[in-house]
Design a protein around this motif. Structure first.
Motif, PDB file in Angstrom:
ATOM      1  N   TYR A  71       0.828  -1.208   0.000  1.00 44.61           N
ATOM      2  CA  TYR A  71       0.000   0.000   0.000  1.00 44.61           C
ATOM      3  C   TYR A  71       0.861   1.256   0.000  1.00 44.61           C
ATOM      4  CZ  TYR A  71      -3.081   3.637   1.838  1.00 44.61           C
ATOM      5  OH  TYR A  71      -3.757   4.806   2.039  1.00 44.61           O
ATOM      6  N   GLU A  72       1.886   1.270   0.830  1.00 48.85           N
ATOM      7  CA  GLU A  72       2.768   2.437   0.895  1.00 48.85           C
ATOM      8  C   GLU A  72       3.553   2.617  -0.406  1.00 48.85           C
ATOM      9  OE1 GLU A  72       3.069   4.765   3.164  1.00 48.85           O
ATOM     10  OE2 GLU A  72       1.505   3.908   4.430  1.00 48.85           O
ATOM     11  N   MET A  73       3.989   1.525  -0.995  1.00 47.15           N
ATOM     12  CA  MET A  73       4.714   1.618  -2.264  1.00 47.15           C
ATOM     13  C   MET A  73       3.791   2.116  -3.378  1.00 47.15           C
ATOM     14  SD  MET A  73       7.097  -1.826  -2.233  1.00 47.15           S
ATOM     15  CE  MET A  73       8.043  -1.338  -3.687  1.00 47.15           C
ATOM     16  N   LEU A  74       2.560   1.643  -3.372  1.00 50.70           N
ATOM     17  CA  LEU A  74       1.616   2.041  -4.412  1.00 50.70           C
ATOM     18  C   LEU A  74       1.281   3.527  -4.310  1.00 50.70           C
ATOM     19  CD1 LEU A  74      -0.051   0.996  -6.776  1.00 50.70           C
ATOM     20  CD2 LEU A  74      -1.885   0.468  -5.177  1.00 50.70           C
ATOM     21  N   LYS A  75       1.251   4.062  -3.095  1.00 51.81           N
ATOM     22  CA  LYS A  75       0.969   5.492  -2.922  1.00 51.81           C
ATOM     23  C   LYS A  75       2.042   6.352  -3.581  1.00 51.81           C
ATOM     24  CE  LYS A  75       0.454   5.976   1.514  1.00 51.81           C
ATOM     25  NZ  LYS A  75       0.156   6.632   2.819  1.00 51.81           N
ATOM     26  N   ASP A  76       3.273   5.853  -3.606  1.00 53.43           N
ATOM     27  CA  ASP A  76       4.376   6.632  -4.172  1.00 53.43           C
ATOM     28  C   ASP A  76       4.473   6.505  -5.688  1.00 53.43           C
ATOM     29  OD1 ASP A  76       5.038   7.553  -1.690  1.00 53.43           O
ATOM     30  OD2 ASP A  76       6.684   6.141  -1.364  1.00 53.43           O
ATOM     31  N   ALA A  77       3.937   5.441  -6.250  1.00 57.64           N
ATOM     32  CA  ALA A  77       3.971   5.273  -7.712  1.00 57.64           C
ATOM     33  C   ALA A  77       2.673   4.605  -8.152  1.00 57.64           C
ATOM     34  CB  ALA A  77       5.179   4.424  -8.127  1.00 57.64           C
ATOM     35  N   PRO A  78       1.553   5.341  -8.043  1.00 58.78           N
ATOM     36  CA  PRO A  78       0.250   4.703  -8.271  1.00 58.78           C
ATOM     37  C   PRO A  78      -0.061   4.375  -9.736  1.00 58.78           C
ATOM     38  CG  PRO A  78      -0.024   7.049  -7.886  1.00 58.78           C
ATOM     39  CD  PRO A  78       1.422   6.751  -7.654  1.00 58.78           C
ATOM     40  N   ILE A  79       0.432   5.154 -10.650  1.00 59.24           N
ATOM     41  CA  ILE A  79       0.047   4.967 -12.054  1.00 59.24           C
ATOM     42  C   ILE A  79       0.935   3.959 -12.764  1.00 59.24           C
ATOM     43  CG2 ILE A  79      -0.388   6.113 -14.255  1.00 59.24           C
ATOM     44  CD1 ILE A  79      -2.253   6.916 -11.970  1.00 59.24           C
ATOM     45  N   GLN A  80       2.246   4.159 -12.698  1.00 58.89           N
ATOM     46  CA  GLN A  80       3.156   3.323 -13.464  1.00 58.89           C
ATOM     47  C   GLN A  80       3.824   2.232 -12.632  1.00 58.89           C
ATOM     48  OE1 GLN A  80       3.765   6.283 -12.392  1.00 58.89           O
ATOM     49  NE2 GLN A  80       5.906   6.493 -11.740  1.00 58.89           N
ATOM     50  N   GLY A  81       3.716   2.293 -11.301  1.00 57.73           N
ATOM     51  CA  GLY A  81       4.352   1.287 -10.461  1.00 57.73           C
ATOM     52  C   GLY A  81       5.855   1.495 -10.347  1.00 57.73           C
ATOM     53  N   HIS A  82       6.497   0.576  -9.648  1.00 60.11           N
ATOM     54  CA  HIS A  82       7.941   0.688  -9.410  1.00 60.11           C
ATOM     55  C   HIS A  82       8.776  -0.090 -10.425  1.00 60.11           C
ATOM     56  CE1 HIS A  82       7.818   2.758  -5.444  1.00 60.11           C
ATOM     57  NE2 HIS A  82       6.627   2.194  -5.363  1.00 60.11           N
ATOM     58  N   GLY A  83       8.121  -0.802 -11.325  1.00 57.44           N
ATOM     59  CA  GLY A  83       8.862  -1.541 -12.346  1.00 57.44           C
ATOM     60  C   GLY A  83       8.743  -3.037 -12.152  1.00 57.44           C
TER      61      GLY A  83
END
Length: 477
Positions: free
Chosen positions: A309-321
């Motif tokens: 959830y915390e990771m998704l908040k930081d990159a909600p559209i394209q994700g982290h890769g």
């Protein structure tokens, strides 16, 4: 080089009849079987990409599919929205995999090739095939035979009869993870259970349309698979198998049985939650895993969900890769606002398929992946209730829905997208659903047109005298 050219020339002589007579769905199914039993863990050659028997066979099937397009066994189908989503999803995940610096240990591009591209190509191989009922029956037989083998192997593993387990690498304690459970040649009890769930649903639909002696045979096959599913000692596998059977038998079960079953499930579920919760959480399963460690693995999941959830908040559209999870996750273990020891989840991948897709590829990837699952389930269910299809095709629709249900239930507790072969099965049954539903829809459209033509075939002139009657005859015009 000259010798290699001679070998290719000799093989090409046999390749022509193979292309002319090839049944692509069966060939794709054989790739699934070979990849499950004789995959990289059985034999592989390390190179720029890992080469194994199933991957070589898969390349051959793709070539056969390409050259079959002009023949009698395959053709380019009418493009559907689901086909477009599959194509877009593959490209989006590739773009996601190529973002940023590659990790030191695993290659995101290699993961994309084997876990995204190969399943998608399997999907299109099945989509271009002209499906016949005999193809579906052969696929059913393949699923049942493979699942019976996996079930017997799982029982032998769980009982410790390793001398009878084949291939031998399954019984190798050097592969310590999940040792002592029915993990099968995929070396993962969840993956093993998903494949067996597909076979369980297939044997169940064969039971429905079999005669009396056949029903006994398929009932025995189902019991063998249930024993194998239990031997995985995996709760999500048990739930997925129960739901798969419920889906298959739902439409043929009397209402009082449905009500009784639902009430029993609620009652038993309540008893388990209230009285056996601790025993279920602390159930010892692996030989190398204590009961306390088994309970800890359950407690990890909410921690991993918070991290996601915390990771998704930081990159909600394209994700982290895609494939870059461990490169970006470390700072999130230090979050203290939840009052939970998130660092316990260190070194663990995501344990939920939807959260994993969302974190890696963002909401764009999640929407496309979810749309695929919804479209495949919708196509499978509509196919199972279509009056324009026969029992074989309707039952394959049920198998599709039951298979994706098993996949999703397993995916709620594991990232099944990175389990060997599992996405191959998912895209294979998804292609069957789309192709069979499209064929049924086309058949219904033709029937409707023929009905309209027939209803207007009797025409009258201005004086009310009939000039043509009966069925529509183009020559009359």
């Amino acid at each position: 080089m000259f010798f290699a050219a001679l070998c290719i020339l000799a093989v090409s002589v046999w390749f022509v009849p193979l292309v002319e007579r090839a049944r692509l769905p069966l060939l794709a199914g054989i790739v699934l079987l070979v990849g499950t039993i004789f995959g990289p863990a059985f034999f592989s050659i390390q190179g720029p990409l890992l080469i194994s028997f199933d991957r070589v066979l898969f390349a051959v099937v793709c070539v056969v599919a390409f050259f079959s397009l002009r023949g009698a066994t395959a053709s380019i189908p009418k493009w559907t929205a689901t086909d477009g989503i599959v194509f877009a999803y593959v490209i989006w995940v590739l773009v996601s995999a190529l973002r940023g610096d590659p990790p030191a240990k695993t290659s995101p591009l290699g993961t994309w090739i084997f876990y995204i591209l190969m399943p998608a190509l399997t999907y299109f191989v099945v989509r271009v095939a002209r499906l016949k009922d005999k193809d579906l029956r052969r696929i059913e037989t393949l699923f049942i035979g493979l699942s019976v083998y996996l079930a017997v192997t799982a029982v032998l593993e769980s009982r410790g009869f390793y001398a009878f387990v084949f291939p031998r690498f399954i019984a190798d304690p050097e592969h310590w993870e999940f040792f002592g459970r029915g993990r099968g040649p995929l070396l993962n009890p969840s993956a093993n259970g998903i494949v067996m769930t597909i076979g369980l649903a297939t044997a169940a639909v064969r039971f429905l349309r079999a005669e009396r002696s056949g029903k006994i045979f398929y009932a025995i096959m189902n019991l063998v698979m249930i024993a194998g599913l239990y031997s995985t000692l995996t709760r999500s596998v048990w739930i997925g198998a129960i739901l798969a059977l419920a889906i298959v038998f739902w439409n043929v079960t009397p209402r009082w049985v449905k009500v009784l079953s639902l009430a029993s499930a609620i009652l038993v579920g309540g008893m388990l939650v209230s009285g056996l919760k601790d025993q279920l959480l602390r159930m010892k399963r692996d030989k190398n895993l204590s009961a306390a460690e088994a309970e800890k693995s359950v407690q990890l999941r909410p921690l991993l969900a918070i991290v996601a959830y915390e990771m998704l908040k930081d990159a909600p559209i394209q994700g982290h890769g895609f494939g870059h999870y461990f490169q970006h996750v470390k700072p999130y273990y230090a979050i203290r606002s939840y009052g939970l020891p998130l660092e316990i989840a260190r070194n663990y991948n995501q344990h939920n398929v939807l959260l994993s897709v969302a974190v890696d590829t963002g909401l764009i990837g999640l929407v496309m992946f979810t749309a695929l699952l919804v479209n495949w389930v919708r196509a499978g269910w509509k196919l199972s209730t279509s009056p324009q299809t026969n029992d074989v095709r309707r039952h394959m629709g049920l198998v599709v829905v039951a298979s994706i249900t098993g996949y999703l239930i397993g995916g709620m507790f594991q990232d099944v997208t990175i389990m060997p072969m599992i996405n191959m099965y998912l895209f294979f049954v998804g292609a069957l659903a789309v192709s069979l539903y499209q064929a049924a829809d086309d058949r219904e459209a033709k029937r409707r047109i023929a009905s309209e033509i027939s209803s207007t075939a009797t025409l009258h002139d201005d004086q009310g005298i009939a000039i043509a009657g009966g069925p529509f005859q183009p020559a009359a015009f």
